[in-house]
Scaffold this motif. Structure first.
Motif, PDB file in Angstrom:
ATOM      1  N   TYR A 170       0.819  -1.209   0.000  1.00  0.00           N
ATOM      2  CA  TYR A 170       0.000   0.000   0.000  1.00  0.00           C
ATOM      3  C   TYR A 170       0.857   1.265   0.000  1.00  0.00           C
ATOM      4  CZ  TYR A 170      -4.181   2.796   0.542  1.00  0.00           C
ATOM      5  OH  TYR A 170      -5.208   3.690   0.319  1.00  0.00           O
ATOM      6  N   ASP A 171       2.044   1.198   0.591  1.00  0.00           N
ATOM      7  CA  ASP A 171       2.958   2.347   0.545  1.00  0.00           C
ATOM      8  C   ASP A 171       3.332   2.670  -0.903  1.00  0.00           C
ATOM      9  OD1 ASP A 171       2.947   2.462   3.310  1.00  0.00           O
ATOM     10  OD2 ASP A 171       4.731   1.207   3.520  1.00  0.00           O
ATOM     11  N   PHE A 172       3.595   1.634  -1.687  1.00  0.00           N
ATOM     12  CA  PHE A 172       3.901   1.842  -3.107  1.00  0.00           C
ATOM     13  C   PHE A 172       2.697   2.416  -3.838  1.00  0.00           C
ATOM     14  CE2 PHE A 172       7.543  -1.016  -2.471  1.00  0.00           C
ATOM     15  CZ  PHE A 172       8.487  -0.419  -3.288  1.00  0.00           C
ATOM     16  N   ILE A 173       1.513   1.888  -3.536  1.00  0.00           N
ATOM     17  CA  ILE A 173       0.297   2.375  -4.190  1.00  0.00           C
ATOM     18  C   ILE A 173       0.088   3.861  -3.918  1.00  0.00           C
ATOM     19  CG2 ILE A 173      -2.231   2.215  -4.171  1.00  0.00           C
ATOM     20  CD1 ILE A 173      -1.916  -0.810  -3.748  1.00  0.00           C
ATOM     21  N   LEU A 174       0.376   4.298  -2.693  1.00  0.00           N
ATOM     22  CA  LEU A 174       0.181   5.705  -2.337  1.00  0.00           C
ATOM     23  C   LEU A 174       1.101   6.631  -3.138  1.00  0.00           C
ATOM     24  CD1 LEU A 174      -0.326   5.685   1.541  1.00  0.00           C
ATOM     25  CD2 LEU A 174      -2.011   6.211  -0.228  1.00  0.00           C
ATOM     26  N   TYR A 216      -9.710   0.866  -8.599  1.00  0.00           N
ATOM     27  CA  TYR A 216     -10.639   0.485  -9.658  1.00  0.00           C
ATOM     28  C   TYR A 216      -9.844   0.210 -10.933  1.00  0.00           C
ATOM     29  CZ  TYR A 216     -10.223   5.365 -11.257  1.00  0.00           C
ATOM     30  OH  TYR A 216      -9.747   6.574 -11.693  1.00  0.00           O
ATOM     31  N   LYS A 217     -10.354  -0.700 -11.751  1.00  0.00           N
ATOM     32  CA  LYS A 217      -9.650  -1.098 -12.969  1.00  0.00           C
ATOM     33  C   LYS A 217      -9.706   0.017 -14.006  1.00  0.00           C
ATOM     34  CE  LYS A 217     -10.103  -6.120 -12.595  1.00  0.00           C
ATOM     35  NZ  LYS A 217     -10.594  -7.364 -13.235  1.00  0.00           N
ATOM     36  N   VAL A 218      -8.618   0.109 -14.770  1.00  0.00           N
ATOM     37  CA  VAL A 218      -8.500   1.123 -15.814  1.00  0.00           C
ATOM     38  C   VAL A 218      -8.294   0.431 -17.151  1.00  0.00           C
ATOM     39  CG1 VAL A 218      -7.179   3.093 -16.657  1.00  0.00           C
ATOM     40  CG2 VAL A 218      -7.462   2.748 -14.192  1.00  0.00           C
ATOM     41  N   GLN A 219      -9.104   0.780 -18.121  1.00  0.00           N
ATOM     42  CA  GLN A 219      -8.946   0.240 -19.462  1.00  0.00           C
ATOM     43  C   GLN A 219      -7.913   1.068 -20.226  1.00  0.00           C
ATOM     44  OE1 GLN A 219     -10.401  -2.606 -20.403  1.00  0.00           O
ATOM     45  NE2 GLN A 219     -11.310  -2.676 -18.354  1.00  0.00           N
ATOM     46  N   THR A 220      -7.119   0.408 -21.050  1.00  0.00           N
ATOM     47  CA  THR A 220      -6.096   1.098 -21.821  1.00  0.00           C
ATOM     48  C   THR A 220      -5.975   0.482 -23.200  1.00  0.00           C
ATOM     49  OG1 THR A 220      -3.731   1.634 -21.938  1.00  0.00           O
ATOM     50  CG2 THR A 220      -4.329  -0.402 -20.799  1.00  0.00           C
ATOM     51  N   ALA A 226       0.893  -5.274 -18.470  1.00  0.00           N
ATOM     52  CA  ALA A 226       0.332  -4.933 -17.164  1.00  0.00           C
ATOM     53  C   ALA A 226      -1.180  -4.731 -17.224  1.00  0.00           C
ATOM     54  CB  ALA A 226       0.989  -3.673 -16.621  1.00  0.00           C
ATOM     55  N   LYS A 227      -1.878  -5.163 -16.160  1.00  0.00           N
ATOM     56  CA  LYS A 227      -3.265  -4.782 -15.915  1.00  0.00           C
ATOM     57  C   LYS A 227      -3.232  -3.554 -15.018  1.00  0.00           C
ATOM     58  CE  LYS A 227      -6.142  -7.990 -14.697  1.00  0.00           C
ATOM     59  NZ  LYS A 227      -6.708  -9.160 -13.954  1.00  0.00           N
ATOM     60  N   HIS A 228      -4.027  -2.545 -15.333  1.00  0.00           N
ATOM     61  CA  HIS A 228      -3.916  -1.270 -14.649  1.00  0.00           C
ATOM     62  C   HIS A 228      -5.098  -0.978 -13.722  1.00  0.00           C
ATOM     63  CE1 HIS A 228      -1.000  -0.492 -17.976  1.00  0.00           C
ATOM     64  NE2 HIS A 228      -0.349   0.043 -16.973  1.00  0.00           N
ATOM     65  N   TYR A 229      -4.773  -0.274 -12.632  1.00  0.00           N
ATOM     66  CA  TYR A 229      -5.745   0.144 -11.631  1.00  0.00           C
ATOM     67  C   TYR A 229      -5.390   1.572 -11.216  1.00  0.00           C
ATOM     68  CZ  TYR A 229      -6.192  -4.967 -11.126  1.00  0.00           C
ATOM     69  OH  TYR A 229      -6.353  -6.312 -11.354  1.00  0.00           O
ATOM     70  N   MET A 230      -6.341   2.235 -10.526  1.00  0.00           N
ATOM     71  CA  MET A 230      -6.077   3.569 -10.004  1.00  0.00           C
ATOM     72  C   MET A 230      -6.774   3.774  -8.671  1.00  0.00           C
ATOM     73  SD  MET A 230      -6.188   6.255 -13.234  1.00  0.00           S
ATOM     74  CE  MET A 230      -5.534   7.601 -12.229  1.00  0.00           C
ATOM     75  N   LEU A 231      -6.182   4.624  -7.858  1.00  0.00           N
ATOM     76  CA  LEU A 231      -6.867   5.181  -6.707  1.00  0.00           C
ATOM     77  C   LEU A 231      -7.696   6.369  -7.178  1.00  0.00           C
ATOM     78  CD1 LEU A 231      -3.968   5.342  -4.079  1.00  0.00           C
ATOM     79  CD2 LEU A 231      -5.992   3.883  -3.905  1.00  0.00           C
ATOM     80  N   SER A 232      -8.798   6.616  -6.537  1.00  0.00           N
ATOM     81  CA  SER A 232      -9.623   7.761  -6.900  1.00  0.00           C
ATOM     82  C   SER A 232      -8.825   9.051  -6.708  1.00  0.00           C
ATOM     83  CB  SER A 232     -10.888   7.790  -6.029  1.00  0.00           C
ATOM     84  OG  SER A 232     -11.685   8.902  -6.351  1.00  0.00           O
ATOM     85  N   GLY A 233      -8.781   9.872  -7.755  1.00  0.00           N
ATOM     86  CA  GLY A 233      -8.087  11.142  -7.687  1.00  0.00           C
ATOM     87  C   GLY A 233      -6.578  11.060  -7.825  1.00  0.00           C
ATOM     88  N   ALA A 234      -6.068   9.887  -8.130  1.00  0.00           N
ATOM     89  CA  ALA A 234      -4.615   9.704  -8.211  1.00  0.00           C
ATOM     90  C   ALA A 234      -4.060  10.292  -9.503  1.00  0.00           C
ATOM     91  CB  ALA A 234      -4.267   8.229  -8.119  1.00  0.00           C
TER      92      ALA A 234
END
Length: 319
Positions: A170-174, A216-220, A226-234
Motif C-alpha cells: 500500500y505504501d507503493f500504491i500511495l 478500480y480497474k483502468v482500461q487502456t 500490465a493490468k492497470h488500476y487507479m486510486l480515486s483522484g490519483a
C-alpha cells in the motif's frame, strides 16, 4: 513483422551489457565479478546501431535498453539519439536500477529518452540495501524525482516477495496518488537466482490488488503486459505484471537482443539464435530476422514446468 500466430512484433528490448553495479538477490549471485573496464565483448556500439536501424526498417516502433545495468554503457546517450533521430523511433525507454541516473537524466532526455522503468523493491532503506546487497535508496529516489521534474515518464517496477515487502504494497500504491508515475507490481518468477526463494517467496499479487476496494480497474489501448488500476483522484496508475497467474503470451509483441549477440523470442525459453554473423550484411539480416520472427513460440511453459526453461539468469537476459 508478423509471426505465425498473427502477432505484430514491434517492440525490441536490447541488453547493452550483463554488468551491473548491484547484486539483487533474485537476479545476480553475490560473487559475480566483472573486470574494471568491461562492458561488452560481443557487440560494439556500431553493431547495436546496425541492429536498431535494421529492425526499424522491419517495423520495430519501440525500443527499450536494458542490462545488466544500461547506465554503465558509455555510449547509452549516443545510442538513444541514434534510435530517435536516425531510425525515427520515438518510443524509447530504459530499464534501470536508477543508481547514477539523476546525474545524466538531462542528457538522456535531450537524446530522446521518453520513459524509465526503475526497479525499487522496498521503500525502507535497510530492506532496499538488503535485497540489492548494498544499494542506496536515497540515490534511487533522487533519480525518480529528477526524471519527474524533467518530464520523463517514470514507471517503478516492484517484485513482490512474501514476508519481505508484502507489507509495503500500500505504501507503493500511495506513491501514485501524488505523482504521475506507474507503480507496477511484478510476480516473482522462478528464473535463475529466484528459483531457491520462489516457493516461500511467491505471492499472487493479482489477487491481492483485485481485493483492494480502494482501487478500480483502468482500461487502456496500450499493448502492455500490465493490468492497470487507479486510486480515486490519483495522478498515476497501479499495474500488475503476472506472467504466472495471468499469462499475456497471446498479446506478446516483443523480442530481445542479449548482450552476447543472440535473439531471444521468449524470456522463458532456452532457445536463442546467434545473429552476430549477420551483422553488417543488411539484406541477409533482414531476411533472417523475418524467418526468426515468424517462428516466435506461441507461449511460455512457466505454469506447466513451475520454472523457466531458460538457462540464463535475469541479468544475462535483460528481462
Amino acid at each position: 513483422m508478423i509471426d505465425k500466430f498473427g502477432r505484430n512484433i514491434n517492440y525490441l528490448r536490447i541488453s547493452l551489457t550483463d554488468k551491473c553495479n548491484l547484486r539483487c538477490i533474485y537476479c545476480m549471485p553475490p560473487n559475480v565479478r566483472f573486470e574494471k573496464n568491461y562492458i561488452n565483448n560481443n557487440l560494439s556500439s556500431k553493431d547495436y546501431k546496425f541492429i536498431i536501424k535494421s529492425m526499424s526498417e522491419l517495423g520495430i516502433t519501440k525500443v527499450r535498453f536494458t542490462g545488466g545495468e544500461p547506465l554503465l554503457h558509455p555510449n547509452l546517450s549516443e545510442l538513444i539519439a541514434f534510435t530517435k533521430y536516425e531510425c525515427n523511433i520515438d518510443d524509447i525507454g530504459i530499464t534501470t536500477n536508477g543508481i547514477g541516473l539523476s546525474d545524466i537524466a538531462t542528457q538522456l532526455k535531450q537524446s530522446g529518452l521518453r520513459t524509465v522503468n526503475i526497479s525499487v523493491d522496498s521503500l525502507k532503506e535497510y530492506k532496499y540495501k538488503t535485497i540489492t546487497r548494498g544499494g542506496c535508496l536515497k540515490e534511487v529516489l533522487k533519480s525518480i524525482n529528477t526524471c519527474l521534474r524533467l518530464g520523463i515518464k517514470v514507471k517503478i517496477n516492484c517484485v513482490v516477495i512474501n514476508d519481505f515487502n508484502d507489507d509495503e504494497i500500500y505504501d507503493f500504491i500511495l506513491m501514485t496518488k501524488f505523482n504521475p508515475i506507474d507503480v507496477r507490481f511484478i510476480e516473482l518468477m522462478p528464473i535463475g537466482e529466484a528459483q531457491p526463494i520462489y516457493k516461500r517467496g511467491y505471492l499472487n499479487i493479482g489477487e491481492i490488488i483485485d481485493s483492494m476496494q480502494e482501487l478500480y480497474k483502468v482500461q487502456t489501448n496500450e499493448n502492455t503486459t500490465a493490468k492497470h488500476y487507479m486510486l480515486s483522484g490519483a495522478k498515476g496508475r497501479v499495474g500488475v505484471i503476472a506472467p504466472l497467474s495471468c499469462s499475456f503470451c497471446q498479446n506478446c509483441n516483443r523480442i530481445r537482443v542479449t548482450s552476447s549477440g543472440t535473439i531471444k523470442l521468449c524470456l522463458h525459453s532456452k532457445e536463442e539464435i546467434d545473429i552476430k554473423q549477420y551483422i553488417n550484411r543488411p539484406m541477409l539480416f533482414r531476411e533472417v530476422m523475418k524467418e526468426i520472427i515468424l517462428n516466435k513460440p506461441q507461449k511460455h511453459h512457466l505454469i506447466e514446468n513451475q520454472c523457466s526453461d531458460t538457462n540464463r539468469r535475469m541479468y544475462e537476459i535483460g528481462g
